[in-house]
Every structure is written in structure tokens, then in C-alpha cells.
Motif scaffolding. Structure first.
Motif, PDB file in Angstrom:
ATOM      1  N   TRP A 182     -15.866  57.030 -23.673  1.00 32.08           N
ATOM      2  CA  TRP A 182     -15.884  57.109 -25.134  1.00 32.08           C
ATOM      3  C   TRP A 182     -16.469  58.406 -25.689  1.00 32.08           C
ATOM      4  N   ARG A 183     -16.821  59.328 -24.827  1.00 34.80           N
ATOM      5  CA  ARG A 183     -17.478  60.548 -25.308  1.00 34.80           C
ATOM      6  C   ARG A 183     -16.590  61.370 -26.241  1.00 34.80           C
ATOM      7  N   CYS A 184     -15.267  61.185 -26.169  1.00 32.99           N
ATOM      8  CA  CYS A 184     -14.362  61.916 -27.055  1.00 32.99           C
ATOM      9  C   CYS A 184     -14.604  61.561 -28.524  1.00 32.99           C
ATOM     10  N   GLY A 185     -15.172  60.371 -28.790  1.00 37.38           N
ATOM     11  CA  GLY A 185     -15.439  59.956 -30.160  1.00 37.38           C
ATOM     12  C   GLY A 185     -16.815  60.347 -30.666  1.00 37.38           C
ATOM     13  N   LEU A 186     -17.619  60.928 -29.788  1.00 35.00           N
ATOM     14  CA  LEU A 186     -18.981  61.308 -30.154  1.00 35.00           C
ATOM     15  C   LEU A 186     -18.959  62.433 -31.179  1.00 35.00           C
ATOM     16  N   GLN A 187     -19.723  62.269 -32.253  1.00 36.08           N
ATOM     17  CA  GLN A 187     -19.811  63.292 -33.280  1.00 36.08           C
ATOM     18  C   GLN A 187     -20.940  64.265 -32.937  1.00 36.08           C
ATOM     19  N   TRP A 188     -20.636  65.548 -33.098  1.00 36.31           N
ATOM     20  CA  TRP A 188     -21.578  66.600 -32.724  1.00 36.31           C
ATOM     21  C   TRP A 188     -21.924  67.454 -33.940  1.00 36.31           C
ATOM     22  N   LEU A 189     -23.159  67.909 -33.972  1.00 35.30           N
ATOM     23  CA  LEU A 189     -23.564  68.916 -34.945  1.00 35.30           C
ATOM     24  C   LEU A 189     -23.421  70.284 -34.299  1.00 35.30           C
ATOM     25  N   ASP A 190     -22.798  71.206 -35.002  1.00 36.38           N
ATOM     26  CA  ASP A 190     -22.655  72.586 -34.539  1.00 36.38           C
ATOM     27  C   ASP A 190     -23.255  73.469 -35.628  1.00 36.38           C
ATOM     28  N   LEU A 191     -24.482  73.947 -35.397  1.00 34.18           N
ATOM     29  CA  LEU A 191     -25.256  74.594 -36.453  1.00 34.18           C
ATOM     30  C   LEU A 191     -25.777  75.951 -36.018  1.00 34.18           C
ATOM     31  N   PRO A 192     -25.915  76.880 -36.961  1.00 34.46           N
ATOM     32  CA  PRO A 192     -26.525  78.174 -36.646  1.00 34.46           C
ATOM     33  C   PRO A 192     -28.026  78.017 -36.430  1.00 34.46           C
ATOM     34  N   ALA A 193     -28.535  78.758 -35.473  1.00 35.34           N
ATOM     35  CA  ALA A 193     -29.968  78.745 -35.186  1.00 35.34           C
ATOM     36  C   ALA A 193     -30.394  80.180 -34.892  1.00 35.34           C
ATOM     37  N   ARG A 194     -30.853  80.850 -35.945  1.00 34.36           N
ATOM     38  CA  ARG A 194     -31.195  82.280 -35.856  1.00 34.36           C
ATOM     39  C   ARG A 194     -29.961  83.066 -35.402  1.00 34.36           C
ATOM     40  N   ARG A 195     -29.990  83.666 -34.243  1.00 36.48           N
ATOM     41  CA  ARG A 195     -28.849  84.471 -33.795  1.00 36.48           C
ATOM     42  C   ARG A 195     -27.923  83.695 -32.864  1.00 36.48           C
ATOM     43  N   GLU A 196     -28.173  82.417 -32.703  1.00 39.38           N
ATOM     44  CA  GLU A 196     -27.354  81.610 -31.812  1.00 39.38           C
ATOM     45  C   GLU A 196     -26.788  80.418 -32.584  1.00 39.38           C
ATOM     46  N   ARG A 197     -26.154  79.508 -31.860  1.00 40.53           N
ATOM     47  CA  ARG A 197     -25.691  78.257 -32.447  1.00 40.53           C
ATOM     48  C   ARG A 197     -26.180  77.108 -31.570  1.00 40.53           C
ATOM     49  N   VAL A 198     -26.438  76.003 -32.219  1.00 41.22           N
ATOM     50  CA  VAL A 198     -26.903  74.807 -31.521  1.00 41.22           C
ATOM     51  C   VAL A 198     -25.839  73.729 -31.646  1.00 41.22           C
ATOM     52  N   ARG A 199     -25.493  73.111 -30.542  1.00 42.60           N
ATOM     53  CA  ARG A 199     -24.530  72.016 -30.541  1.00 42.60           C
ATOM     54  C   ARG A 199     -25.183  70.821 -29.857  1.00 42.60           C
ATOM     55  N   LEU A 200     -25.323  69.737 -30.584  1.00 35.21           N
ATOM     56  CA  LEU A 200     -25.942  68.565 -29.992  1.00 35.21           C
ATOM     57  C   LEU A 200     -25.358  67.295 -30.596  1.00 35.21           C
ATOM     58  N   PRO A 201     -25.347  66.189 -29.816  1.00 32.83           N
ATOM     59  CA  PRO A 201     -24.812  64.930 -30.334  1.00 32.83           C
ATOM     60  C   PRO A 201     -25.639  64.427 -31.514  1.00 32.83           C
ATOM     61  N   LEU A 202     -24.970  63.948 -32.525  1.00 32.06           N
ATOM     62  CA  LEU A 202     -25.648  63.467 -33.719  1.00 32.06           C
ATOM     63  C   LEU A 202     -26.589  62.312 -33.399  1.00 32.06           C
ATOM     64  N   CYS A 203     -26.238  61.514 -32.392  1.00 29.46           N
ATOM     65  CA  CYS A 203     -27.059  60.360 -32.052  1.00 29.46           C
ATOM     66  C   CYS A 203     -28.423  60.748 -31.495  1.00 29.46           C
ATOM     67  N   GLN A 204     -28.614  62.015 -31.140  1.00 27.52           N
ATOM     68  CA  GLN A 204     -29.898  62.460 -30.610  1.00 27.52           C
ATOM     69  C   GLN A 204     -30.891  62.841 -31.707  1.00 27.52           C
ATOM     70  N   VAL A 205     -30.446  62.828 -32.959  1.00 24.89           N
ATOM     71  CA  VAL A 205     -31.323  63.207 -34.068  1.00 24.89           C
ATOM     72  C   VAL A 205     -32.058  61.975 -34.589  1.00 24.89           C
ATOM     73  N   ALA A 206     -33.379  61.953 -34.424  1.00 20.51           N
ATOM     74  CA  ALA A 206     -34.199  60.849 -34.935  1.00 20.51           C
ATOM     75  C   ALA A 206     -34.518  61.064 -36.408  1.00 20.51           C
ATOM     76  N   TYR A 207     -34.848  62.309 -36.772  1.00 22.25           N
ATOM     77  CA  TYR A 207     -35.049  62.664 -38.175  1.00 22.25           C
ATOM     78  C   TYR A 207     -35.020  64.175 -38.328  1.00 22.25           C
ATOM     79  N   ALA A 208     -34.861  64.605 -39.566  1.00 23.18           N
ATOM     80  CA  ALA A 208     -34.817  66.039 -39.865  1.00 23.18           C
ATOM     81  C   ALA A 208     -35.886  66.348 -40.901  1.00 23.18           C
ATOM     82  N   GLU A 209     -36.485  67.520 -40.744  1.00 23.36           N
ATOM     83  CA  GLU A 209     -37.582  67.937 -41.616  1.00 23.36           C
ATOM     84  C   GLU A 209     -37.300  69.322 -42.185  1.00 23.36           C
ATOM     85  N   ALA A 210     -37.520  69.502 -43.478  1.00 15.95           N
ATOM     86  CA  ALA A 210     -37.300  70.797 -44.108  1.00 15.95           C
ATOM     87  C   ALA A 210     -38.354  71.795 -43.635  1.00 15.95           C
ATOM     88  N   ALA A 211     -37.897  73.030 -43.420  1.00 20.71           N
ATOM     89  CA  ALA A 211     -38.802  74.119 -43.031  1.00 20.71           C
ATOM     90  C   ALA A 211     -38.384  75.360 -43.822  1.00 20.71           C
TER      91      ALA A 211
END
Length: 238
Positions: free
Chosen positions: A119-148
């Protein structure tokens, strides 16, 4: 910024409508909590073409052949049965997991973990800029987000964290709600990750973080948690 390959097709192969209804509800709940896009359907017989994942009710569908049909060669298989002899027979198909008809939400989760490749084909991923790189991680791994400032810190279910170059207001647009809820200006939480909520403060289960919640948001959060947990209870009781 939110990506997924395609919905994971799941077929419930059973002639027991009550079982199909219960599994559909539990799988829908599991998919929402894990941010997995799925397409679920019931079939009274083995499908001619294999889906990504097949739940076969060995008590109502003959499935004890010496090997699985060629059409299902690439399909993840979960055997559902209350009778061990039937389950053992169906295991000749090299099933990934076994599930009792009255399985709990936790038992379903463990079975789905064993079928991740299906079922991994249905997994939703975040693809976000992180300084000079990009971060790609499964949405299910995010417990919470904090403003900085103009960035955000993603606190992960494994206890780690990732800082991304996206303001929390923009991040909120990409996070499905539920399961995510913006509890105050600086925080977005996954409802399943809330350990407790009382006295205008919530505590996150992953790290014990205490987050204040305004009176106005507290009412909305209380209702969101109530509905989320009630649906969780309803799914497992069907």
C-alpha cells in the motif's frame, strides 16, 4: 508540496457483508490516521486482476489452493478467518498477514505494517524546502508542527525533528484536517498524537510537550478530539 503516487487499491474478498462493513470502516479510519489514499471495494469472488492489497475471507471464499493465481502474483494478501485450519490452508498462498474477523484496531495496524510494500503507493508525502535542500518524508511521521519565525519545525513520531523553510500558515494548507488540527497560532497537531487535554493545555504523547490552547480554540479542539475518538471507537465495535 503534498505528493502521493496513486491510491492503493484494496479489495475485501468476502461474502459476509457485516465483515466487509467492519473492515471498510476500520481501514478508512486507519487510512485517515496514516494519511494513505485508498480505494476500497468488496467482491464476492477473487478478482480477475490483482489490486495492491487483498483481504480474503477464508471462511466464505475458497482460497486453499497450492499457490495463488497468477493474476494475484504481485498482490499483498491478508487472510481473514476465525478458523485456524482455514487460515493455514490459505497461507499456502504466502500471505503477508493473518487477521481474525473481530480483530482490534491495533491488530489491523500490525497487519497493515506487514503489508507496507503493497500500500505504500497510496502514502502521502511532504516535499518541502529546507534551507538549501529539500526534505521528503511521509505525512504519517509528523506528530505536530511548530512555528519558527518564517519557518516551521516538524516534530516526528520517532522523537526526531526537521526544520523546513515553510511558514506554518502555508504548511497548514497542505496538512489534511482531520487528522491535523491547528490548535493555536504556532502549533498544528495530529489528533492521534494528543496524549491528554485539560485546563487549556494539551500534552503530546510523543515527547510530553505541553501546548497552551486559547479558550476559543479549546472548544473547537475538544470537539475535534471527541469526534476523532468516537469514530475510532465506532470502527472497532462494528
Amino acid at each position: 508540496m503534498l505528493h502521493g503516487e496513486r491510491p492503493a487499491r484494496i479489495v475485501l474478498c468476502t461474502q459476509d457483508d457485516a465483515l466487509a462493513l467492519r473492515l471498510t470502516a476500520m481501514l478508512g479510519r486507519w487510512a485517515a490516521a496514516h494519511c494513505v489514499e485508498t480505494a476500497i471495494q468488496q467482491s464476492g469472488s477473487l478478482p480477475a486482476q490483482g489490486p495492491e492489497l487483498l483481504f480474503i475471507d477464508a471462511d466464505t471464499i475458497p482460497g486453499g489452493g497450492p499457490r495463488r493465481p497468477d493474476a494475484l502474483a504481485g498482490t499483498g494478501l491478508v487472510v481473514v478467518s476465525r478458523r485456524s485450519r482455514q487460515a493455514i490452508s490459505a497461507y499456502r498462498w504466502h500471505a503477508a498477514a493473518f487477521l481474525a474477523p473481530d480483530a482490534s484496531r491495533q491488530e489491523l495496524g500490525r497487519a497493515m505494517d506487514q503489508c507496507f510494500s503493497a500500500w505504500r503507493c497510496g502514502l502521502q508525502w511532504l516535499d518541502l524546502p529546507a534551507r538549501r535542500e529539500r526534505v521528503r518524508l511521509p505525512l504519517c511521521q509528523v506528530a505536530y508542527a511548530e512555528a519558527a519565525g518564517r519557518e516551521s519545525i516538524l516534530r516526528l513520531t520517532n522523537g526526531g525533528s526537521v526544520q523546513v523553510s515553510v511558514p506554518i500558515k502555508k504548511l497548514e494548507e497542505d496538512l489534511p484536517g482531520p487528522p491535523f488540527f491547528r490548535c493555536q497560532k504556532a502549533f498544528i497537531v495530529h489528533l492521534s498524537g494528543v496524549g491528554s487535554f485539560a485546563g487549556g493545555r494539551l500534552n503530546m504523547a510523543v515527547d510530553g510537550r505541553s501546548i497552551s490552547v486559547s479558550r476559543q480554540q479549546a472548544s473547537l479542539l475538544r470537539q475535534a478530539l471527541k469526534e476523532w475518538r468516537e469514530e475510532e471507537t465506532l470502527c472497532t465495535s462494528r
